[in-house]
Design a protein around this motif. Structure first.
Motif, PDB file in Angstrom:
ATOM      1  N   GLY A  41      95.569 -70.418  56.892  1.00 11.66           N
ATOM      2  CA  GLY A  41      94.845 -70.491  55.625  1.00 11.66           C
ATOM      3  C   GLY A  41      93.454 -71.056  55.752  1.00 11.66           C
ATOM      4  O   GLY A  41      92.590 -70.799  54.924  1.00 11.66           O
ATOM      5  N   SER A  42      93.196 -71.864  56.800  1.00 14.55           N
ATOM      6  CA  SER A  42      91.875 -72.485  56.973  1.00 14.55           C
ATOM      7  C   SER A  42      90.960 -71.653  57.852  1.00 14.55           C
ATOM      8  O   SER A  42      89.831 -72.041  58.095  1.00 14.55           O
ATOM      9  CB  SER A  42      92.049 -73.891  57.585  1.00 14.55           C
ATOM     10  N   ASP A  84      92.276 -60.713  58.386  1.00 12.46           N
ATOM     11  CA  ASP A  84      93.049 -59.745  59.180  1.00 12.46           C
ATOM     12  C   ASP A  84      94.471 -59.628  58.664  1.00 12.46           C
ATOM     13  O   ASP A  84      95.050 -58.520  58.624  1.00 12.46           O
ATOM     14  CB  ASP A  84      93.050 -60.165  60.652  1.00 12.46           C
ATOM     15  N   LEU A  85      95.052 -60.772  58.284  1.00 20.13           N
ATOM     16  CA  LEU A  85      96.414 -60.750  57.738  1.00 20.13           C
ATOM     17  C   LEU A  85      96.464 -59.933  56.443  1.00 20.13           C
ATOM     18  O   LEU A  85      97.381 -59.123  56.238  1.00 20.13           O
ATOM     19  CB  LEU A  85      96.904 -62.170  57.498  1.00 20.13           C
ATOM     20  N   LEU A  86      95.492 -60.106  55.564  1.00 20.91           N
ATOM     21  CA  LEU A  86      95.473 -59.360  54.308  1.00 20.91           C
ATOM     22  C   LEU A  86      95.350 -57.861  54.552  1.00 20.91           C
ATOM     23  O   LEU A  86      96.036 -57.045  53.932  1.00 20.91           O
ATOM     24  CB  LEU A  86      94.305 -59.838  53.439  1.00 20.91           C
ATOM     25  N   ALA A 126      95.029 -61.483  47.710  1.00 22.64           N
ATOM     26  CA  ALA A 126      94.090 -62.617  47.776  1.00 22.64           C
ATOM     27  C   ALA A 126      94.832 -63.862  48.246  1.00 22.64           C
ATOM     28  O   ALA A 126      96.028 -64.030  47.974  1.00 22.64           O
ATOM     29  CB  ALA A 126      93.449 -62.862  46.412  1.00 22.64           C
ATOM     30  N   VAL A 127      94.097 -64.720  48.979  1.00 23.01           N
ATOM     31  CA  VAL A 127      94.609 -66.019  49.429  1.00 23.01           C
ATOM     32  C   VAL A 127      93.697 -67.099  48.848  1.00 23.01           C
ATOM     33  O   VAL A 127      92.462 -66.986  48.925  1.00 23.01           O
ATOM     34  CB  VAL A 127      94.653 -66.120  50.962  1.00 23.01           C
ATOM     35  N   THR A 128      94.307 -68.094  48.238  1.00 24.97           N
ATOM     36  CA  THR A 128      93.528 -69.166  47.604  1.00 24.97           C
ATOM     37  C   THR A 128      93.895 -70.503  48.239  1.00 24.97           C
ATOM     38  O   THR A 128      94.912 -70.635  48.925  1.00 24.97           O
ATOM     39  CB  THR A 128      93.827 -69.230  46.102  1.00 24.97           C
ATOM     40  N   ASP A 129      93.025 -71.493  47.942  1.00 24.71           N
ATOM     41  CA  ASP A 129      93.340 -72.861  48.387  1.00 24.71           C
ATOM     42  C   ASP A 129      94.175 -73.542  47.321  1.00 24.71           C
ATOM     43  O   ASP A 129      94.658 -72.881  46.374  1.00 24.71           O
ATOM     44  CB  ASP A 129      92.045 -73.622  48.674  1.00 24.71           C
ATOM     45  N   THR A 183      91.217 -58.749  49.785  1.00 30.41           N
ATOM     46  CA  THR A 183      91.076 -57.368  50.227  1.00 30.41           C
ATOM     47  C   THR A 183      91.488 -56.439  49.084  1.00 30.41           C
ATOM     48  O   THR A 183      92.489 -56.706  48.407  1.00 30.41           O
ATOM     49  CB  THR A 183      91.931 -57.096  51.478  1.00 30.41           C
ATOM     50  N   PRO A 184      90.705 -55.466  48.791  1.00 28.39           N
ATOM     51  CA  PRO A 184      89.432 -55.107  49.449  1.00 28.39           C
ATOM     52  C   PRO A 184      88.316 -56.058  49.024  1.00 28.39           C
ATOM     53  O   PRO A 184      88.325 -56.591  47.929  1.00 28.39           O
ATOM     54  CB  PRO A 184      89.193 -53.686  48.941  1.00 28.39           C
TER      55      PRO A 184
END
Length: 411
Positions: A103-104, A111-113, A129-132, A141-142
């Motif tokens: 995550g950091s 790449d994972l997305l 989407a990845v959030t904190d 992505t996209p």
């Protein structure tokens, strides 16, 4: 002419079961169309009332079935879309939880997305989407969405339960940019990160809407065709009634002309041994008119035996020895008297395999009686002339000798 029931005809039973009819068609048309035409006439009023109702019921049933089918299909599409979002968000959160440093690291996260988005169930409209921990988007992505660096809870309006409960909130409808979206959020262990999967509802139901449009178009075309068929049916029914009425009026006029002319129509089917008579023929003989075909035996039974054999005449026609007839004979009236008839008929098509004879029969009883009276008067006149003692000579205007007695010949 007085009418008499055939039961009272002397020694005759040929016409005892005949019944008069006055409904529907008349003449040969009835004979050809029976019994199907009579059944159609009886059912036509019910059909005219029931066919529009049946068509409406059919269209309503088809519309209801297709509506239920399309709604079930929509539920399936929605369920599949929500399941894909839940699985994608859960898989993404699990991958981040396994690798705490993922995550950091923005590059590894991106790449994972992209790897998950390329899975078969994901489409181009899906957004991952990845959030904190503050739900600030660190990877998306996209990337063309331009969401990176923005707060997810600010972008997705109406999705507060997702950010509070994560997977337990399920898939919810949210508003993004004025459009309805489906969104699923999965929180990692310790709530350090969150994974979100989103898709617009327009993209989810795009194919379903095309199916709906196609079904509506087909339904409208089907309804239009049925309406045209219904219109054609009523138009054809009206034309058929008008044609039947015109034919019946024409047939009645012909019958009236035949009655006034003291003649009747014969239509003789040589192959089947059946004969059709017009109403005027029955009137001349004093029988009740009917529309049933007569057999050779029934007609031959009322012909005077000294005036010929109907079966012998039919055999000659079938053997193609003759193709027309012109014969005088007597037929028994319903009151027992004999009526002199002169029949003239012609084979319609001598080359046809089935011989059909059609013609007329004229009542010549008065002419026969007049000829007999004229012959008797002429005989009395000749006798009177012969009894004159003087010579008697009769000349016409052209000085031609017409008559003279024997006294004149002797002189």
């Amino acid at each position: 002419m007085a009418k008499a029931d055939a039961w009272g005809a002397p020694g005759g039973t040929a016409f005892e079961r005949r019944e008069a009819r006055s409904d529907g068609l008349a003449g040969n048309a009835r004979l050809i169309a029976e019994p199907a035409y009579r059944r159609l006439l009886a059912a036509e009023p019910l059909l005219r009332r029931s066919i529009p109702a049946l068509i409406i019921i059919f269209l309503v049933v088809i519309a209801a079935l297709r509506f239920l089918s399309l709604m079930n299909e929509r539920d399936d599409v929605e369920r599949d879309a929500k399941a894909i979002l839940s699985l994608a968000a859960g898989q993404l959160a699990s991958s981040i939880s396994v690798d705490a440093n993922l995550g950091s690291t923005p590059g590894a996260t991106q790449d994972l997305l992209e790897g998950i988005s390329r899975q078969g169930a994901m489409g181009r409209s899906h957004v991952l989407a990845v959030t904190d921990s503050a739900f600030k988007i660190v990877a998306v992505t996209p990337q063309s969405t331009g969401w990176e660096g923005r707060s997810l809870d600010a972008i997705a309006q109406g999705g507060q339960p997702l950010f509070m409960f994560g997977d337990r909130a399920g898939v919810m409808e949210v508003r993004i940019g004025g459009q309805d979206w489906y969104a699923a959020v999965s929180l990692t262990n310790g709530r350090n990160s969150a994974a979100a999967a989103l898709v617009p509802q327009d993209a989810v139901f795009y194919t379903w809407r095309k199916t709906v449009s196609l079904n509506v178009t087909l339904f409208v075309l089907t309804a239009g065709v049925l309406i045209v068929i219904l219109y054609a049916y009523f138009g054809q029914a009206a034309r058929a009634q008008a044609a039947d009425r015109i034919y019946l009026e024409a047939h009645q006029r012909i019958d009236m002309a035949l009655v006034r002319g003291r003649c009747g129509l014969w239509d003789w089917d040589m192959v089947r041994g059946k004969m059709y008579w017009s109403r005027s023929m029955y009137d001349m003989l004093g029988y009740e008119p009917c529309d049933a075909m007569l057999s050779f035996g029934e007609v031959d039974e009322i012909i005077h035996p000294e005036d010929g054999d109907l079966f012998q005449l039919a055999n000659r026609i079938v053997a193609r020895e003759i193709d027309h007839i012109d014969q005088v004979f007597r037929m028994r009236h319903a009151d027992g008297q004999w009526v002199w008839m002169r029949a003239r008929a012609q084979v319609i098509d001598p080359e046809a395999p089935e011989i059909q004879l059609i013609g007329i029969a004229v009542d010549v009883t008065e002419q026969r009686h007049l000829a007999l009276r004229s012959e008797a008067a002429d005989l009395r006149l000749r006798t009177a002339i012969e009894n004159i003692n003087e010579s008697f000579v009769l000349w016409d205007s052209a000085q031609h000798l017409i008559m003279c007695n024997s006294k004149c010949q002797q002189d």
